[in-house]
Design an enzyme around this catalytic site. Structure first.
Site, PDB file in Angstrom:
ATOM      1  N   GLU A 198       2.307  -6.013  -5.121  1.00 45.11           N
ATOM      2  CA  GLU A 198       3.543  -5.412  -4.592  1.00 45.11           C
ATOM      3  C   GLU A 198       4.768  -5.799  -5.421  1.00 45.11           C
ATOM      4  O   GLU A 198       5.874  -5.933  -4.899  1.00 45.11           O
ATOM      5  CB  GLU A 198       3.751  -5.787  -3.117  1.00 45.11           C
ATOM      6  CG  GLU A 198       2.674  -5.247  -2.202  1.00 45.11           C
ATOM      7  CD  GLU A 198       2.935  -5.529  -0.731  1.00 45.11           C
ATOM      8  OE1 GLU A 198       3.603  -6.542  -0.419  1.00 45.11           O
ATOM      9  OE2 GLU A 198       2.510  -4.728   0.122  1.00 45.11           O
ATOM     10  N   GLU A 249      -3.794  -1.297   1.037  1.00 50.01           N
ATOM     11  CA  GLU A 249      -3.419  -1.904   2.316  1.00 50.01           C
ATOM     12  C   GLU A 249      -3.018  -0.830   3.313  1.00 50.01           C
ATOM     13  O   GLU A 249      -1.925  -0.262   3.217  1.00 50.01           O
ATOM     14  CB  GLU A 249      -2.253  -2.902   2.149  1.00 50.01           C
ATOM     15  CG  GLU A 249      -2.615  -4.172   1.411  1.00 50.01           C
ATOM     16  CD  GLU A 249      -1.470  -5.184   1.422  1.00 50.01           C
ATOM     17  OE1 GLU A 249      -0.557  -5.053   2.284  1.00 50.01           O
ATOM     18  OE2 GLU A 249      -1.479  -6.091   0.573  1.00 50.01           O
TER      19      GLU A 249
END
Length: 896
Positions: free
Chosen positions: A194, A263
């Site tokens: 991320e 995710e």
């Protein structure tokens, strides 16, 4: 019912068989698979030469014990997972630079081998930054002390440390023969995590770091694809992937890369004093179906099992010890229903579509209405204008019909047939004709989990048991012992310097606690000044995090909680010298954000005392004595080996509540496999240990009284504030004690309490799904297991289209009673069912015969099963509520 009993017996043994198979194979180091290569194209991950649609289950190995791993993996596989995904936790594996830990909960090799021996693949997210609501984002705290270091940017010291650890993990996996081309389960790796969310503040150095990290990873020669999640500028040879609640609109930054969802947030994390988030099963299934409908090929549930932040591993700050995450498998390893069962059905439906999904490069889009659409996967045919007769002679074809209207249902026409679509739902047609699943029609059971069978705390000590009355109920108080924690200096390991030192620079995160101690002189003139002006001196601190306790002369006078908040604390001194003690506490280190290694802990800015006769006292440059941690903590008085050396004394009822106290007691374990839960709702804030194992932090902060929804409406986009519960109650009261940490008797429970609580009300209980409910109508679809793919052509086959209601207790539990059963038009929901105007008199007897005494059972939803049609022309529903009990005969026979 026909044949349902034998099928139920077979299925209830499935997980047990899988667990035993995994455990038997767990020491195997090779030949989990025949060696195979992994690559990818624009459509999908390619395994052994074949495109695959992959369902992945997120499980973090340190958030469970090794003894739990086989069961978690088996339940993931039974739920339809093809892949297990996990991070690698650097600070767990290298707590001291150069000293590695691959044992116990950090035995990553054992975990990967267990996954492989189960027949599942593994996605290993090395990072090594993980976020994950994990302490310091997974970075070891010693990393801060490397000279010249700056995290996650074009910085030589950081890159050297990062490369050294990533290389260590890749080489370990290679040495253990765990990559796919070696016959192992690892099909994919991840570098960074991320970073795209925080890249901008780093400027050009951030862009260079992304390029470096990618090339560094590729140069390690792992032989499987690498991914970066939430990284729009990932280089061409790294797959950039999506994270979020929805990823059906995501497109990678190159046509040559497949659409991956690393995710899928199927719930959310929780902070102390917060509400509990829940994501409805209908919406979660909708998100997954839309992802595969619109071209996705790999989807991972974050989390499929969340687990527990044992020890002090929770991050935040202020993340709670539980990491349940509202996942399909709960923190204790029990199935969360209906979420687990509904997703299992979804996965089976997607697998029926897989031949068409992998054969087609792109779906054909059809608009079916204002907010209704179809995506059709087929080879060599044009769906538009094709009628049903023509379709039957054509090749492989699967379709997803979506209604994205958040409020209204819709009837749509597809290939000449009419299909009813509930709002915010997707119907899956594996053969472009038969609907096998709709995301809004839940046929899975609901399970209500409870705690029961209180484990008695034992009378090991001389204190006589005392009878107490609480809320009108008589209890026998348990026997506890106690010892006080010293306030301030307790060891020779102290030092004194001028000025305020940053918390982590002193503690190195070996403890949450750091004492700052100085001495203040108060003159007669100061006392007279305060009395004359009717004022009190005030301690002010420009900024602090997470918890501050202020002591004057050993007495607690105030507390402050917050993340970099200003402190204004009135104080009261006596004439002469006064000891001012500031106890700084961390509650999980920062785990997210740019430059978060600089966040630190303790105090920022100026510390001063205001209101003195001669003006303010600037304490920032005063002489301070520093003491790290708690005496009991560093003497290990929570362990079996060291606890007797602490000088315990018997605790009496009139001695509570007290602050900064240690308590201990003993308890016996219970037979069976039910998870064990520790109720600390009567305590304040602190930490707990069982047999030396650190259960984690506890805190009975209460969630706001408002903000929870009485009815959870699955329709419309989800966010973490939607469908919350637990308003006006402590965020967490129950704490998981893994079974493997217990012995048959004399288990040591030690609690450190900061703010004052009542250990006599602490209890230890067993957790299980005691109430199970099902509600299935004639309009539901047949069970997914009844469908099969034809070997002759692309069609799917089914012999019996009767819907079924399936009930299943936890392992080693059986259905002991039927609380409600009605075939007809029952009203209400689980635990609130009632009979409607239409009711088959045989309902109770039919359900009882099929289910009583069994771990699981099936009941067909048809007039034939119930002997007659109780109301012609009306769609009938079967609603059942049953109670499960342990099949062990010794559950209640607990010895004092």
């Amino acid at each position: 019912m026909g044949g349902s009993r034998s099928r139920g017996l077979v299925e209830c043994a499935l997980i047990s068989v899988l667990v035993m198979a995994i455990e038997v194979a767990q020491t195997s180091s090779a030949n989990m698979f025949k060696p195979f290569n992994v690559s990818y194209d624009h459509r999908a991950i390619i395994i052994d030469g074949k495109r695959r649609m992959l369902i992945s289950a997120g499980i973090h190995y340190p958030r469970a014990t090794p003894q739990m791993w086989p069961d978690l993996i088996a339940k993931s596989k039974e739920g339809g997972a093809d892949v297990i995904q996990t991070y690698v936790f650097w600070n767990g594996h290298e707590p001291v630079r150069g000293q590695y830990n691959f044992a116990g909960r950090y035995d990553i090799v054992k975990f990967v081998k267990l996954v492989g021996s189960s027949g599942l693949y593994l996605h290993l997210r090395i990072g090594p930054y993980v976020c994950a609501e994990w302490n310091f984002g997974g970075f070891p705290v010693w990393l801060r002390d490397v000279p010249g270091i700056e995290f996650r940017t074009e910085n030589v010291p950081f890159k050297e440390e990062m490369q050294r650890f990533v290389k260590k993990i890749v080489e370990l996996m290679r040495e253990e023969m765990l990559f796919s081309w070696q016959g192992g389960p690892i099909i994919m790796l991840q570098i960074e995590n991320e970073y795209g969310d925080v890249e901008s503040p780093y400027g050009q150095r951030g862009k260079e770091y992304v390029k470096w990290a990618s090339q560094m990873a590729l140069d390690l020669g792992a032989g499987v694809p690498w991914v970066m999640c939430k990284q729009p500028d990932a280089p061409d040879n790294i797959i950039n992937a999506c994270n979020g609640f929805y990823c059906d609109g995501f497109k990678p930054n190159s046509y040559n890369k497949p659409v991956l969802w690393t995710e899928n947030w199927d719930g959310w994390y929780t902070t102390w004093g917060g509400r509990l988030p829940h994501r409805p099963a209908e919406d979660l299934a909708f998100a997954v179906a839309r992802f595969f409908q619109r071209g996705g090929s790999f989807q991972n549930y974050y989390m499929y099992f969340g687990g527990t932040n044992f020890n002090r591993t929770s991050g935040g700050p202020f993340d709670i010890t539980s990491y349940d995450y509202d996942a399909p498998i709960d923190e204790y390893g029990l199935l969360s229903e209906p979420k687990w069962g509904h997703l299992k059905d979804l996965h089976a439906a997607i697998k029926l579509c897989e031949p068409a999904l992998v054969a087609a490069d792109l779906p054909q889009y059809l608009k079916l209405g204002p907010k209704q659409e179809a995506h059709v996967y087929h080879v060599g045919i044009d769906i538009e204008g094709l009628n049903l007769t023509q379709y039957r002679s054509e090749s492989r074809c699967s379709a997803f019909l979506a209604n994205i209207d958040e409020r209204k249902a819709a009837a749509v026409t597809f290939l000449g047939q009419t299909y009813y679509l509930p709002p915010w739902s997707v119907s899956i047609l594996p053969d472009c004709r038969n609907t096998v699943f709709n995301t809004a029609k839940v046929g899975a059971q609901t399970s209500v989990k409870m705690v029961d069978f209180d484990l008695p705390l034992l009378a090991h000590f001389s204190a006589q048991k005392q009878s107490t009355i609480h809320n009108g109920v008589s209890y026998i108080s348990k026997s506890w012992m106690t010892v006080k924690e010293p306030i301030g200096v307790w060891s020779e390991n102290i030092f004194t310097v001028q000025g305020i030192l940053e918390h982590l620079n002193v503690t190195k995160d070996h403890s949450d606690y750091l004492w700052y101690i100085t001495r203040i002189y108060v003159s007669d003139d100061d006392i007279a000044f305060w009395e004359e002006k009717e004022v009190r001196p005030t301690l002010t601190i420009d900024s602090m995090r997470d918890v501050l306790r202020v002591f004057i002369n050993g007495k607690l006078i105030g507390s402050v909680i917050g993340h970099w908040v200003k402190v204004v604390q009135p104080v009261q001194f006596i004439k002469g010298y006064n000891d001012l003690l500031l106890l700084s506490q961390t509650v999980g280190l920062q785990n997210y954000g740019a430059f978060f290694e600089k966040d630190g802990a303790g105090f920022r800015g100026q510390i001063k005392l205001t209101g003195f006769r001669n003006g303010d006292l600037d304490l920032s440059k005063s002489s301070w004595t520093y003491q790290v941690g708690l005496k009991g903590e560093f003497l290990n008085i929570y362990t079996m080996e060291e606890n007797e050396k602490a000088g315990w004394s018997d605790l009496t009822l009139d001695a509570i509540p007290t602050t900064f106290s240690w308590y201990k007691t003993y308890f016996n374990s219970a037979d069976g496999t039910e998870p064990v839960a520790l109720d600390l709702g009567s305590m304040g804030k602190g930490q707990a240990w069982v047999n030396g194992h650190h259960i984690g932090r506890y805190w009975t902060l209460v969630a706001p009284k408002d903000g929870c929804q009485r009815i959870c409406d699955y329709r419309g986009p989800y966010n973490s504030d939607k469908c919350t519960t637990n308003c006006g109650k402590p965020t967490q009261s129950w704490y998981h004690i893994p079974r493997s940490w217990l012995q048959a008797s004399d288990n040591l429970l030690v609690i450190f309490e900061e703010t004052g609580g009542n250990p006599f009300d602490v209890s230890i209980k067993l957790r299980s799904a005691q109430i199970i409910c099902g509600q299935v109508s004639e309009s539901h679809y047949p069970p997914l297991w009844k469908w099969s793919q034809s070997d002759f052509n692309a069609s799917i086959l089914i012999n019996d289209t009767t819907p079924e209601l399936h009930l299943r207790c936890d392992d080693e539990h059986v259905i002991a009673s039927i609380k409600f059963a009605s075939y007809g038009t029952p009203q209400g929901s689980c635990q609130k069912f009632s009979k409607g105007n239409c009711h088959a008199p045989s309902s109770f007897s039919v359900v009882s015969e099929a289910c009583l005494g069994r771990n699981s059972c099936y009941i067909g939803i048809s007039n034939t099963v119930f002997g007659s049609d109780p109301c012609r022309g009306i769609v009938k529903t079967l609603a059942v509520e049953a109670r499960c009990v342990s099949s062990s005969n010794n559950v209640g026979a607990l010895k004092l």
